[in-house]
Motif scaffolding. Structure first.
Motif, PDB file in Angstrom:
ATOM      1  N   ILE A 127      30.236 -61.802  19.961  1.00  0.00           N
ATOM      2  CA  ILE A 127      30.420 -60.561  20.728  1.00  0.00           C
ATOM      3  C   ILE A 127      29.911 -59.401  19.871  1.00  0.00           C
ATOM      4  N   CYS A 128      29.044 -58.589  20.471  1.00  0.00           N
ATOM      5  CA  CYS A 128      28.428 -57.509  19.683  1.00  0.00           C
ATOM      6  C   CYS A 128      29.450 -56.473  19.229  1.00  0.00           C
ATOM      7  N   THR A 129      30.543 -56.325  19.996  1.00  0.00           N
ATOM      8  CA  THR A 129      31.552 -55.322  19.627  1.00  0.00           C
ATOM      9  C   THR A 129      32.696 -55.927  18.820  1.00  0.00           C
ATOM     10  N   PRO A 187      31.112 -44.299  28.125  1.00  0.00           N
ATOM     11  CA  PRO A 187      29.703 -44.560  27.844  1.00  0.00           C
ATOM     12  C   PRO A 187      29.633 -45.662  26.796  1.00  0.00           C
ATOM     13  N   PHE A 188      28.777 -46.660  27.008  1.00  0.00           N
ATOM     14  CA  PHE A 188      28.695 -47.764  26.049  1.00  0.00           C
ATOM     15  C   PHE A 188      27.294 -47.835  25.455  1.00  0.00           C
ATOM     16  N   GLY A 189      27.230 -47.933  24.129  1.00  0.00           N
ATOM     17  CA  GLY A 189      25.927 -48.090  23.485  1.00  0.00           C
ATOM     18  C   GLY A 189      26.003 -47.707  22.027  1.00  0.00           C
ATOM     19  N   GLU A 204      20.153 -51.630  23.244  1.00  0.00           N
ATOM     20  CA  GLU A 204      21.558 -51.975  22.966  1.00  0.00           C
ATOM     21  C   GLU A 204      21.545 -53.025  21.868  1.00  0.00           C
ATOM     22  N   LEU A 205      21.820 -52.601  20.640  1.00  0.00           N
ATOM     23  CA  LEU A 205      21.634 -53.491  19.493  1.00  0.00           C
ATOM     24  C   LEU A 205      22.975 -53.860  18.858  1.00  0.00           C
ATOM     25  N   GLY A 206      22.898 -54.522  17.725  1.00  0.00           N
ATOM     26  CA  GLY A 206      24.132 -54.992  17.083  1.00  0.00           C
ATOM     27  C   GLY A 206      24.366 -54.299  15.758  1.00  0.00           C
ATOM     28  N   GLY A 207      25.187 -54.917  14.933  1.00  0.00           N
ATOM     29  CA  GLY A 207      25.483 -54.351  13.619  1.00  0.00           C
ATOM     30  C   GLY A 207      26.819 -54.835  13.115  1.00  0.00           C
ATOM     31  N   LEU A 211      14.155 -59.189  35.436  1.00  0.00           N
ATOM     32  CA  LEU A 211      15.136 -59.613  34.429  1.00  0.00           C
ATOM     33  C   LEU A 211      14.526 -60.693  33.553  1.00  0.00           C
ATOM     34  N   LYS A 212      14.717 -60.551  32.237  1.00  0.00           N
ATOM     35  CA  LYS A 212      14.291 -61.609  31.308  1.00  0.00           C
ATOM     36  C   LYS A 212      15.543 -62.020  30.526  1.00  0.00           C
ATOM     37  N   PRO A 213      16.266 -63.044  31.051  1.00  0.00           N
ATOM     38  CA  PRO A 213      17.467 -63.486  30.325  1.00  0.00           C
ATOM     39  C   PRO A 213      17.061 -64.207  29.037  1.00  0.00           C
ATOM     40  N   SER A 214      18.016 -64.337  28.117  1.00  0.00           N
ATOM     41  CA  SER A 214      17.704 -65.024  26.867  1.00  0.00           C
ATOM     42  C   SER A 214      17.561 -66.524  27.102  1.00  0.00           C
ATOM     43  N   GLU A 215      16.525 -67.095  26.521  1.00  0.00           N
ATOM     44  CA  GLU A 215      16.278 -68.533  26.622  1.00  0.00           C
ATOM     45  C   GLU A 215      17.332 -69.338  25.862  1.00  0.00           C
ATOM     46  N   VAL A 216      18.065 -68.663  24.962  1.00  0.00           N
ATOM     47  CA  VAL A 216      19.031 -69.369  24.107  1.00  0.00           C
ATOM     48  C   VAL A 216      20.234 -69.858  24.939  1.00  0.00           C
ATOM     49  N   PHE A 221      16.822 -53.004  26.837  1.00  0.00           N
ATOM     50  CA  PHE A 221      16.852 -54.180  25.958  1.00  0.00           C
ATOM     51  C   PHE A 221      18.218 -54.345  25.309  1.00  0.00           C
ATOM     52  N   THR A 222      18.729 -55.566  25.290  1.00  0.00           N
ATOM     53  CA  THR A 222      19.922 -55.892  24.504  1.00  0.00           C
ATOM     54  C   THR A 222      19.558 -57.009  23.540  1.00  0.00           C
ATOM     55  N   GLY A 223      19.853 -56.811  22.269  1.00  0.00           N
ATOM     56  CA  GLY A 223      19.564 -57.847  21.281  1.00  0.00           C
ATOM     57  C   GLY A 223      19.725 -57.311  19.877  1.00  0.00           C
ATOM     58  N   SER A 224      19.007 -57.909  18.949  1.00  0.00           N
ATOM     59  CA  SER A 224      19.183 -57.580  17.531  1.00  0.00           C
ATOM     60  C   SER A 224      18.326 -56.367  17.129  1.00  0.00           C
ATOM     61  N   PRO A 225      18.724 -55.655  16.092  1.00  0.00           N
ATOM     62  CA  PRO A 225      17.908 -54.508  15.647  1.00  0.00           C
ATOM     63  C   PRO A 225      16.444 -54.873  15.312  1.00  0.00           C
ATOM     64  N   GLU A 235      24.770 -59.326   6.493  1.00  0.00           N
ATOM     65  CA  GLU A 235      24.262 -59.444   7.865  1.00  0.00           C
ATOM     66  C   GLU A 235      25.412 -59.398   8.868  1.00  0.00           C
ATOM     67  N   GLU A 236      25.084 -59.124  10.116  1.00  0.00           N
ATOM     68  CA  GLU A 236      26.097 -59.166  11.181  1.00  0.00           C
ATOM     69  C   GLU A 236      26.624 -60.598  11.286  1.00  0.00           C
ATOM     70  N   VAL A 237      27.950 -60.781  11.287  1.00  0.00           N
ATOM     71  CA  VAL A 237      28.502 -62.150  11.267  1.00  0.00           C
ATOM     72  C   VAL A 237      28.212 -62.855  12.599  1.00  0.00           C
ATOM     73  N   ILE A 259      15.768 -56.881  29.442  1.00  0.00           N
ATOM     74  CA  ILE A 259      15.717 -58.054  28.558  1.00  0.00           C
ATOM     75  C   ILE A 259      17.116 -58.259  27.976  1.00  0.00           C
ATOM     76  N   GLY A 260      17.665 -59.463  28.133  1.00  0.00           N
ATOM     77  CA  GLY A 260      19.050 -59.692  27.728  1.00  0.00           C
ATOM     78  C   GLY A 260      19.206 -60.574  26.508  1.00  0.00           C
ATOM     79  N   ALA A 261      20.391 -60.510  25.903  1.00  0.00           N
ATOM     80  CA  ALA A 261      20.762 -61.403  24.806  1.00  0.00           C
ATOM     81  C   ALA A 261      21.573 -62.574  25.386  1.00  0.00           C
ATOM     82  N   TRP A 262      21.907 -63.564  24.541  1.00  0.00           N
ATOM     83  CA  TRP A 262      22.492 -64.805  25.057  1.00  0.00           C
ATOM     84  C   TRP A 262      24.016 -64.838  25.060  1.00  0.00           C
ATOM     85  N   ASN A 263      24.666 -63.912  24.367  1.00  0.00           N
ATOM     86  CA  ASN A 263      26.098 -64.111  24.146  1.00  0.00           C
ATOM     87  C   ASN A 263      26.959 -63.751  25.358  1.00  0.00           C
ATOM     88  N   GLU A 264      26.515 -62.778  26.148  1.00  0.00           N
ATOM     89  CA  GLU A 264      27.155 -62.504  27.440  1.00  0.00           C
ATOM     90  C   GLU A 264      26.007 -62.493  28.441  1.00  0.00           C
TER      91      GLU A 264
HETATM   92  P1  NAD Z   1      17.500 -61.282  19.934  1.00  0.00           P
HETATM   93  O1  NAD Z   1      17.074 -59.937  19.523  1.00  0.00           O
HETATM   94  O2  NAD Z   1      17.072 -62.446  19.099  1.00  0.00           O
HETATM   95  O3  NAD Z   1      16.989 -61.623  21.426  1.00  0.00           O
HETATM   96  C1  NAD Z   1      17.205 -60.749  22.523  1.00  0.00           C
HETATM   97  C2  NAD Z   1      16.110 -60.934  23.551  1.00  0.00           C
HETATM   98  O4  NAD Z   1      14.849 -60.640  22.968  1.00  0.00           O
HETATM   99  C3  NAD Z   1      16.006 -62.358  24.116  1.00  0.00           C
HETATM  100  O5  NAD Z   1      15.795 -62.270  25.504  1.00  0.00           O
HETATM  101  C4  NAD Z   1      14.796 -62.935  23.420  1.00  0.00           C
HETATM  102  O6  NAD Z   1      14.080 -63.852  24.208  1.00  0.00           O
HETATM  103  C5  NAD Z   1      13.929 -61.707  23.144  1.00  0.00           C
HETATM  104  N1  NAD Z   1      13.156 -61.833  21.907  1.00  0.00           N
HETATM  105  C6  NAD Z   1      13.527 -62.452  20.756  1.00  0.00           C
HETATM  106  N2  NAD Z   1      12.557 -62.341  19.816  1.00  0.00           N
HETATM  107  C7  NAD Z   1      11.565 -61.618  20.390  1.00  0.00           C
HETATM  108  C8  NAD Z   1      10.277 -61.172  19.932  1.00  0.00           C
HETATM  109  N3  NAD Z   1       9.837 -61.439  18.699  1.00  0.00           N
HETATM  110  N4  NAD Z   1       9.523 -60.450  20.792  1.00  0.00           N
HETATM  111  C9  NAD Z   1       9.949 -60.172  22.032  1.00  0.00           C
HETATM  112  N5  NAD Z   1      11.137 -60.591  22.514  1.00  0.00           N
HETATM  113  C10 NAD Z   1      11.939 -61.299  21.713  1.00  0.00           C
HETATM  114  O7  NAD Z   1      19.091 -61.222  20.048  1.00  0.00           O
HETATM  115  P2  NAD Z   1      20.118 -62.373  20.413  1.00  0.00           P
HETATM  116  O8  NAD Z   1      20.159 -63.371  19.304  1.00  0.00           O
HETATM  117  O9  NAD Z   1      19.848 -62.866  21.799  1.00  0.00           O
HETATM  118  O10 NAD Z   1      21.479 -61.554  20.474  1.00  0.00           O
HETATM  119  C11 NAD Z   1      22.232 -61.263  19.350  1.00  0.00           C
HETATM  120  C12 NAD Z   1      22.099 -59.810  18.964  1.00  0.00           C
HETATM  121  O11 NAD Z   1      22.271 -58.966  20.088  1.00  0.00           O
HETATM  122  C13 NAD Z   1      23.182 -59.386  17.977  1.00  0.00           C
HETATM  123  O12 NAD Z   1      22.624 -58.504  17.040  1.00  0.00           O
HETATM  124  C14 NAD Z   1      24.174 -58.669  18.855  1.00  0.00           C
HETATM  125  O13 NAD Z   1      25.013 -57.748  18.176  1.00  0.00           O
HETATM  126  C15 NAD Z   1      23.262 -57.989  19.825  1.00  0.00           C
HETATM  127  N6  NAD Z   1      23.961 -57.646  21.044  1.00  0.00           N
HETATM  128  C16 NAD Z   1      24.105 -56.334  21.366  1.00  0.00           C
HETATM  129  C17 NAD Z   1      24.808 -55.999  22.508  1.00  0.00           C
HETATM  130  C18 NAD Z   1      25.002 -54.568  22.920  1.00  0.00           C
HETATM  131  O14 NAD Z   1      25.387 -54.348  24.051  1.00  0.00           O
HETATM  132  N7  NAD Z   1      24.766 -53.594  22.077  1.00  0.00           N
HETATM  133  C19 NAD Z   1      25.332 -56.999  23.328  1.00  0.00           C
HETATM  134  C20 NAD Z   1      25.151 -58.310  22.959  1.00  0.00           C
HETATM  135  C21 NAD Z   1      24.451 -58.641  21.825  1.00  0.00           C
END
Ligand code: NAD
Length: 461
Positions: free
Chosen positions: A245-247, A403-405, A212-215, A139-144, A188-192, A335-337, A113-118
């Motif tokens: 960018i998460c980093t 190693p990245f994470g 793989e989360l942010g902060g 693969l479940k890319p971000s809809e954003v 999973f990559t996305g928000s905490p 919050e994370e900017v 499951i991916g995030a939208w920024n990369e």
């Molecule tokens: P997000 O958590 O909102 O979404 C990520 C994925 O989860 C998307 O595919 C989305 O469709 C899905 N999702 C969203 N809400 C959901 C829910 N309630 N239930 C199930 N799935 C859900 O994150 P984002 O806005 O796409 O990305 C930004 C965040 O990701 C920031 O915190 C950033 O730091 C982090 N990030 C981390 C990395 C890394 O490698 N550590 C890389 C890029 C982004």
């Protein structure tokens, strides 16, 4: 709307995995070649999608997504044979003849499951690791990042058997339905906050996962730092890809006596990179959507504007912005900017930096700009972060040897290069024991003598 059901898709991938087709190195190599081909043959289309979603220039599109994904697959191709090699070691004497072996087995059917920024790096990077390790993947890319998700959905079926790699487009309902299936591994990559939802869903089936989360990544500028170089690298890390960018450096902690000079260099670097009007620069991006634009505009009031501050809702434009005189309880420090705004705060000592970092959730990246190993090592020794950089920031995900994470609140598990291969692999220990000899020392009835012999022998390889 009827609830999506992915049971057939998962069953097909599981049947394919269980057929053994994904295990040979020849299959893995062919998949990695397919990743490479997808990104080289469709380079312009993929860059266009990044421009549509993020107004990303081609140089950065290649650096973080398009050429990046081809290179990651190439790196895996180059190292696959070594990664797959089983580790072999001798047995303790009492168990001879025999040997022990660590196999590198695939985990099975995986969900990414991916995030939208990369959008490509965060789905196809893990996919490369999954395929190198002999897994199937959904693969479940971000809809954003809608154009990028659509491009992935259109191109993947042209390069992969759907029993091995498939794309599911969608948002929360689709992801929720996917999470109801039983997976062998979730990446999973996305928000905490969403990371916690994923972790809970995975726990239902005891499915292992990487999160793989942010902060908020603290960026320390010591009084000994080369200020001009530090400012250029921090401005580059913060403002590329519109700060998405998460980093990226989230906030700067700078020694008071060099603050004004440092901020002056930051302002100069922004002008050097993007000109007097960054809105006209072909190299400067836009905020992904209105929701994030409004959120970021709300953060600008958190301090005094030292650079930028201009916004244009019609274009989702926020100028590269530097804030000073930022109070700790202002919104930007909560919050994370994740956008093109950089707060600069003062800090007076290494001990204060250590306290700052340790009082907050573990960041994904920690950046120290300083001359002199004592300052750097003191900070690294006394703090925790997913990864760190010295005299640079934001770019460490580009090095497959690292190693990245994250760690703690910024995530769990590592990937890239060999680390990704290991994340998608079951290091399966196998004890091969010959049945030709069977000395009695291990069996009852025990005596003091046999017990001592067993222990001593077991400790002697
Ligand atoms: P997000 O958590 O909102 O979404 C990520 C994925 O989860 C998307 O595919 C989305 O469709 C899905 N999702 C969203 N809400 C959901 C829910 N309630 N239930 C199930 N799935 C859900 O994150 P984002 O806005 O796409 O990305 C930004 C965040 O990701 C920031 O915190 C950033 O730091 C982090 N990030 C981390 C990395 C890394 O490698 N550590 C890389 C890029 C982004």
């Amino acid at each position: 709307m009827t609830k999506p059901d992915y049971s057939v898709l998962v069953a097909q991938q599981r049947e394919f995995f269980l057929s053994g087709a994904t295990r040979p190195d020849s299959w893995r190599k062919a998949q990695l070649e397919a990743v490479k081909a997808l990104f080289t043959e469709n380079h312009d289309e993929l860059c266009d999608a990044l421009w549509k979603d993020l107004r990303r220039n081609v140089t950065d599109a290649d650096l973080m997504d398009v050429a990046y994904c081809a290179k990651e697959a190439d790196y895996a191709l180059e190292h696959l044979a070594v990664w797959m090699e089983p580790h072999r070691a001798p047995m303790p004497l009492v168990f001879e003849p025999g040997h022990i072996r660590v196999r590198r087995d695939p985990l099975g059917v995986t969900l990414i499951i991916g995030a939208w920024n990369e959008p490509f790096m965060l789905t196809f990077g893990p996919l490369t690791a999954a395929l190198a390790a002999g897994n199937t993947a959904v693969l479940k890319p971000s809809e954003v990042a809608a154009s990028c998700a659509a491009a992935a959905a259109r191109l993947v079926p042209k390069y992969f058997d759907p029993r091995a790699v498939a794309v599911v487009e969608g948002a929360v309902p689709e992801t929720t339905a996917l999470l109801e299936q039983q997976w062998d591994f979730i990446f999973f990559t996305g928000s905490p906050p969403v990371g916690k939802i994923i972790h809970q869903a995975a726990a239902k089936h005891l499915t292992p996962c990487v999160l793989e989360l942010g902060g908020k990544n603290p960026t320390i500028v010591h009084s000994s730092a080369k200020l001009k170089v530090s400012a250029r690298r921090i401005a580059y890390g913060r403002f590329m890809n519109s700060g998405h960018i998460c980093t990226a450096p989230d906030h700067v902690l700078v020694w008071p006596e060099v603050k004004d000079e440092f901020v002056g260099h930051l302002i100069e670097s922004i002008r050097e990179f993007y000109g007097d009007d960054p809105q006209k620069s072909p190299d400067y991006g836009r905020v992904i959507n209105r929701r994030n634009f409004d959120r970021l505009v709300g953060l600008i009031g958190s301090g005094k504007i030292a650079a930028g501050g201009k916004t244009d809702a019609a274009e989702l434009y926020i100028a590269p912005t530097v804030l000073v005189d930022v109070s700790l309880d202002s919104p930007i420090m909560q919050e994370e900017v994740f956008g093109p705004i950089l707060p600069v705060l003062e800090i007076e000592s290494v001990e204060a930096v250590i306290k700052w970092v340790n009082e907050r959730p573990s960041p994904l990246g920690l950046y120290v700009f300083a001359e002199g190993a004592d300052v750097v090592e003191r900070i690294l020794d006394a703090t925790s972060s997913g990864d760190a950089e010295v005299n640079d920031c934001a770019i460490h995900p580009l090095f497959p040897e690292l190693p990245f994470g994250g760690v703690g609140n910024s995530g769990m598990g590592k990937y890239h290069g060999r680390w990704g291969f290991e994340a998608f692999t079951n290091a399966r220990g196998v004890l091969y024991h010959s049945a030709k000899l069977d000395p009695g020392v291990r069996y009852p009835p025990y005596t003091k003598h046999t017990l001592e012999r067993r222990i001593t022998s077991a400790l002697t390889p």
